[in-house]
Design an enzyme around this catalytic site. Structure first.
Site, PDB file in Angstrom:
ATOM      1  N   HIS A  57       0.216  -2.345  10.904  1.00  0.00           N
ATOM      2  CA  HIS A  57       1.387  -2.953  11.536  1.00  0.00           C
ATOM      3  C   HIS A  57       1.618  -2.396  12.945  1.00  0.00           C
ATOM      4  O   HIS A  57       2.753  -2.187  13.367  1.00  0.00           O
ATOM      5  CB  HIS A  57       2.635  -2.758  10.669  1.00  0.00           C
ATOM      6  N   GLN A  64       0.825  -1.198   0.000  1.00  0.00           N
ATOM      7  CA  GLN A  64       0.000   0.000   0.000  1.00  0.00           C
ATOM      8  C   GLN A  64       0.868   1.259   0.000  1.00  0.00           C
ATOM      9  O   GLN A  64       1.868   1.340   0.708  1.00  0.00           O
ATOM     10  CB  GLN A  64      -0.915  -0.013   1.232  1.00  0.00           C
ATOM     11  N   SER A  70       4.430  -5.895   2.920  1.00  0.00           N
ATOM     12  CA  SER A  70       3.093  -5.858   3.525  1.00  0.00           C
ATOM     13  C   SER A  70       2.083  -6.585   2.629  1.00  0.00           C
ATOM     14  O   SER A  70       2.189  -7.794   2.434  1.00  0.00           O
ATOM     15  CB  SER A  70       2.689  -4.405   3.784  1.00  0.00           C
ATOM     16  N   LEU A  71       1.105  -5.861   2.061  1.00  0.00           N
ATOM     17  CA  LEU A  71       0.139  -6.472   1.156  1.00  0.00           C
ATOM     18  C   LEU A  71       0.831  -7.239   0.031  1.00  0.00           C
ATOM     19  O   LEU A  71       0.348  -8.283  -0.435  1.00  0.00           O
ATOM     20  CB  LEU A  71      -0.758  -5.375   0.579  1.00  0.00           C
ATOM     21  N   ARG A  76      -9.072  -8.945   3.991  1.00  0.00           N
ATOM     22  CA  ARG A  76      -8.047  -8.193   4.723  1.00  0.00           C
ATOM     23  C   ARG A  76      -8.299  -6.701   4.593  1.00  0.00           C
ATOM     24  O   ARG A  76      -8.234  -5.953   5.581  1.00  0.00           O
ATOM     25  CB  ARG A  76      -6.668  -8.544   4.158  1.00  0.00           C
ATOM     26  N   GLN A 134       1.752 -10.338  10.682  1.00  0.00           N
ATOM     27  CA  GLN A 134       2.107  -9.175   9.875  1.00  0.00           C
ATOM     28  C   GLN A 134       1.195  -7.981  10.157  1.00  0.00           C
ATOM     29  O   GLN A 134       1.608  -6.823  10.046  1.00  0.00           O
ATOM     30  CB  GLN A 134       2.027  -9.561   8.401  1.00  0.00           C
TER      31      GLN A 134
END
Length: 392
Positions: free
Chosen positions: A201, A11, A92-93, A117, A250
């Site tokens: 996070h 992102q 991340s993603l 998510r 995560q």
């Protein structure tokens, strides 16, 4: 053969019109958008091509959009360059895109997971309690000390991303993040508030993580074709159960991207390819002391350089190797002759021709597509356990 890693952005890499660029670059993009629209129940293609920056910044749209664009970039890379990596990793993603690349998750399952998510993270973000900020020009030890000083159970602040030796991202409660950023700015740091919709996070995402954990158990995680590196540990996952746990952790733990890149360097990876929108990961890699040569495949100049580094001969050799190595479950002699023996013979002829001619440009693209079509025919004919997925 060079040791290559595939990198997938997260992102913050999205931008208006990113779907238009990839639709123009890759003729097969439409098929992936159509499947995504069917799975999601809304027109993601329109959002990626015509959607505003505000819409694309909403997590529930951002995350599916980034996954789809990254998979389209991956498929284009496979056809244009076709080098099998030794590792893949995602920020991340982007870790979901990395899992698709290695065959751990199917595209459809990954998209459904990412949709959920995005929804649970958007709902957590809508509470309006948190934010994220990128910090440059301050020592890591000082930043960690300020986070410890200003964090509390109700108002946490922590480092959410270790992006490079020069950039770290703060995440947490707005008030606590503000205190740390003020301290950093007084020390001369450059602070940028990120255009994301929540404190990702961080401990503030714990309820979202719990909700996603229940969803995660419904999906099948297959054996990886090559190692995928965890954001949480900056080490390769060992098994499917560890992957499930890592994807949940995560949500509330920092992204160890700097540590991931250092791991790749330590494993003698020679270059990395960023697959997705923009070139954020490429730029972060350039900030490392031990630089890992990284190419952003969306950049035309980088794509041209990759094509020169990995000529047609290597691509055809990879297709031939995969065709020969694939297990066979089809004992019909006629089908085997026309669907396996003849295509392999054709790939050998193409390989010899590529050695002698040094073809590049549009003609090389045509040859790559032909080699890939022969490989798909072999995989479909052999009917091995992974033929359907691998030949897609």
């Amino acid at each position: 053969m060079k040791r290559v890693a595939l990198l997938f952005p997260g992102q913050g890499s999205q931008y208006e019109g990113m779907g238009k660029i990839w639709s123009n670059k890759f003729q097969g993009a439409g098929r992936w958008f159509e499947e995504a629209n069917d799975i999601l129940g809304y027109d993601l293609k329109s959002i990626c091509i015509e959607g505003s920056a505000a819409m694309l910044s909403r997590t529930k749209y951002t995350q599916p959009a980034l996954l789809v664009i990254s998979v389209i970039a991956l498929e284009h890379f496979r056809q244009e360059i076709g080098i099998v990596p030794v590792f893949s990793a995602g920020h991340s993603l982007g870790e979901y895109s990395a899992l698709v690349s290695s065959g751990v998750l199917s595209f459809a399952d990954a998209l459904r997971l990412v949709q959920q998510r995005g929804i649970v993270m958007q709902e957590a973000a809508d509470a309006g309690l948190g934010e994220m900020a990128a910090v440059r020009g301050v020592e890591l030890e000082a930043l960690e000390a300020w986070c410890e000083k200003h964090s509390s159970p109700d108002r946490p602040v922590a480092i959410g991303c270790y992006n490079s030796p020069r950039q770290y991202v703060l995440t947490g409660h707005q008030a606590a993040v503000a205190r740390v950023t003020i301290a950093a700015e007084l020390r001369g740091a450059q602070v940028t508030r990120l255009q994301v919709s929540g404190p990702f996070h961080s401990p503030l995402m714990s309820q979202a993580a719990e909700r996603l954990s229940g969803v995660m158990r419904k999906y099948t995680f297959r054996q990886s074709r090559w190692p995928v590196i965890s954001n949480v540990t900056a080490l390769p996952y060992a098994n499917a159960e560890q992957i499930r746990d890592g994807l949940i952790l995560q949500m509330t733990h920092p992204v160890k991207w700097l540590q991931t890149m250092r791991y790749l360097v330590g494993q003698k990876v020679e270059l990395a390819v960023e697959l997705g929108p923009r070139s954020v990961l490429r730029n972060l890699a350039n900030e490392m002391e031990d630089k890992l040569r990284t190419f952003a495949f969306e950049r035309e100049e980088d794509a041209v350089q990759l094509a020169k580094r990995f000529p047609l001969h290597d691509f055809i050799a990879g297709c031939l190797s995969a065709a020969v190595a694939a297990p066979n479950a089809n004992w019909n002699e006629e089908e085997y002759r026309t669907g396996v023996i003849q295509p392999i013979r054709k790939l050998k002829e193409m390989l010899q021709s590529a050695k002698e001619s040094g073809i590049m440009g549009d003609q090389a693209r045509v040859q790559r597509k032909e080699a890939l079509d022969w490989l798909r025919l072999v995989l479909q004919t052999k009917r091995g356990p992974e033929s359907k997925e691998r030949s897609r």
